[in-house]
Write an enzyme that holds these catalytic residues in place. Sequence first.
Site, PDB file in Angstrom:
ATOM      1  N   LYS A 124       0.820  -1.212   0.000  1.00  0.00           N
ATOM      2  CA  LYS A 124       0.000   0.000   0.000  1.00  0.00           C
ATOM      3  C   LYS A 124       0.858   1.268   0.000  1.00  0.00           C
ATOM      4  O   LYS A 124       0.425   2.312  -0.465  1.00  0.00           O
ATOM      5  CB  LYS A 124      -0.979  -0.018   1.162  1.00  0.00           C
ATOM      6  CG  LYS A 124      -2.008  -1.141   0.988  1.00  0.00           C
ATOM      7  CD  LYS A 124      -3.187  -1.040   1.901  1.00  0.00           C
ATOM      8  CE  LYS A 124      -4.263  -2.060   1.532  1.00  0.00           C
ATOM      9  NZ  LYS A 124      -3.816  -3.477   1.735  1.00  0.00           N
TER      10      LYS A 124
HETATM   11  C1  LIG Z   1      -4.378  -4.560   1.071  1.00  0.00           C
HETATM   12  C2  LIG Z   1      -3.612  -5.838   0.980  1.00  0.00           C
HETATM   13  C3  LIG Z   1      -3.975  -6.874   0.088  1.00  0.00           C
HETATM   14  C4  LIG Z   1      -5.210  -6.790  -0.787  1.00  0.00           C
HETATM   15  O1  LIG Z   1      -5.095  -5.820  -1.783  1.00  0.00           O
HETATM   16  P1  LIG Z   1      -6.419  -5.305  -2.591  1.00  0.00           P
HETATM   17  O2  LIG Z   1      -5.955  -4.142  -3.339  1.00  0.00           O
HETATM   18  O3  LIG Z   1      -7.419  -4.961  -1.511  1.00  0.00           O
HETATM   19  O4  LIG Z   1      -6.873  -6.435  -3.436  1.00  0.00           O
HETATM   20  C5  LIG Z   1      -3.173  -7.995   0.017  1.00  0.00           C
HETATM   21  N1  LIG Z   1      -2.087  -8.135   0.803  1.00  0.00           N
HETATM   22  C6  LIG Z   1      -1.704  -7.175   1.688  1.00  0.00           C
HETATM   23  C7  LIG Z   1      -0.514  -7.407   2.546  1.00  0.00           C
HETATM   24  C8  LIG Z   1      -2.444  -5.991   1.812  1.00  0.00           C
HETATM   25  O5  LIG Z   1      -2.076  -5.045   2.692  1.00  0.00           O
END
Ligand SMILES: *Cc1c(COP(=O)(O)O)cnc(C)c1O
Length: 486
Positions: A124
Amino acid sequence: MHYLSTRGFAATPHFSEILLGGLAPDGGLYLPAQYPQVSASELDTWRNLSYANLAFEILKKFATDIPENDLRLLTDKTYTEAVYCNTRESESAKEITPLRKLQSEQGSTLLLQALSNGPTLAFKDMAMQLLGNLFEYVLARDGSELNIFGATSGDTGSAAEYAMRGKKGIRVFMLSPHLKMSAFQSAQMFSLQDPNIFNIAVKGVFDDCQDMVKAVSNDLGFKSQYKIGTVNSINWARVVAQVVYYFRGYLSATKHNSEKVSFTVPSGNFGNICAGHIARMMGLPIDKLIVATNENDVLNEFFSTGIYRVRKSAETYHTSSPSMDISKASNFERFIFDLIGRDAARVKALFAKVESQGGFDLSGKAGSDGDEFKFVNQYGFLAGRSTHQDRLNTIRYAHEHYEIMIDPHTADGIKVARENMQPGIPMIVLETALPAKFNETIREALDKDADRPLGMHNIEDLPQRFDVMDVDVSAVKQYIASHVDE
Ligand SMILES: *Cc1c(COP(=O)(O)O)cnc(C)c1O
């Protein structure tokens, strides 16, 4: 470049007009009116660009109302070695999203693209760090300010705080369930001493926090008086920022544009893989986009049957890959819009049906809502599912055979990727977090602690700054008001 809503909202705003917002006024999601196309010669010239320069080239196709010089300053400031420094020994921070070969068997290559070298050790950061700089830029330009209010059980909240810390014109108010996050995750958030970051530990569970956010957002008077905004995964700029690493991964894994690659993406809200879909629509030679889910398999069900059925909270499991624990996939509407030929009236009807009846059916069978499931192949999508036992096995397998420690979400990705290898087509798995964030599961799998990046060994011992609060909507409003009016 103009944007439109998946549900047909009449206005067609520019990039910086939708930057700070979430949903379109009609409840739909924003998408560009047309996907910008990338030519073969452009791809050739992009092969040797730094990550920051590549981000600039891609962003400028979408953010056409931000002057190019300003945009370049923002991408240069964001994608630096200093920000994405939490690399493993064999990786180079200069590459920002380094690619590592895990396995090469019978003409199939499995690669892992590291997206978790930013400050909070999860993918993120890739988008959120840019968002912090974009927000600060647009707010300064417009002489405005923004109070970000959200709830988190881990990854999103910390990524938002690390992106917004110290930014002019921005405050962050983040609710989290008191004593329910891991010691590492609380330490990450609560050790921030920046005066514009407010951590509020709520004496309740994550759902209580989310309900408080909804209650405040429904008070439109309060929301506009205190300039309340969010940074959730439907934010368009986050999706665009994620498009960049699909290009980077492709260009690093290939030598010539006649080659194709596939991506497997550990998925929850469909934000990450939605960016892959957009990269593919722009002309990036992606063969397959493979959605990996955990036991919360809403998306695997759709991509196997054409039926989208959201889950009730009792059917939503707490798993050992918690950032993929979803009951519905908030970005999925963007893909459905393309799948059914960009018919906004039908998207509106389908998602009204999600609200009233919990889902829709595009399988084409008698009584279904359409037959467009048959087009899913044309968009390259496949899916697979992984369980707690699969995660443990895959973490062990990777440790033994690839000599690497992976986190439980990435393990879901590798499990599903290995089931979908095609000869001659490199498979890139996106690494969505580092194992240090999920030590409990690493211990269960490997009987030892996860590696920690330099400088994070004693993070739990740092002084923490947070306030504890009851589940009380008026108290949280008062809290926000008093800190904004200060
Ligand atoms: C947010 C997240 C996901 C999922 O990603 P999306 O964009 O919601 O599909 C997967 N793995 C981790 C570690 C995350 O923080």
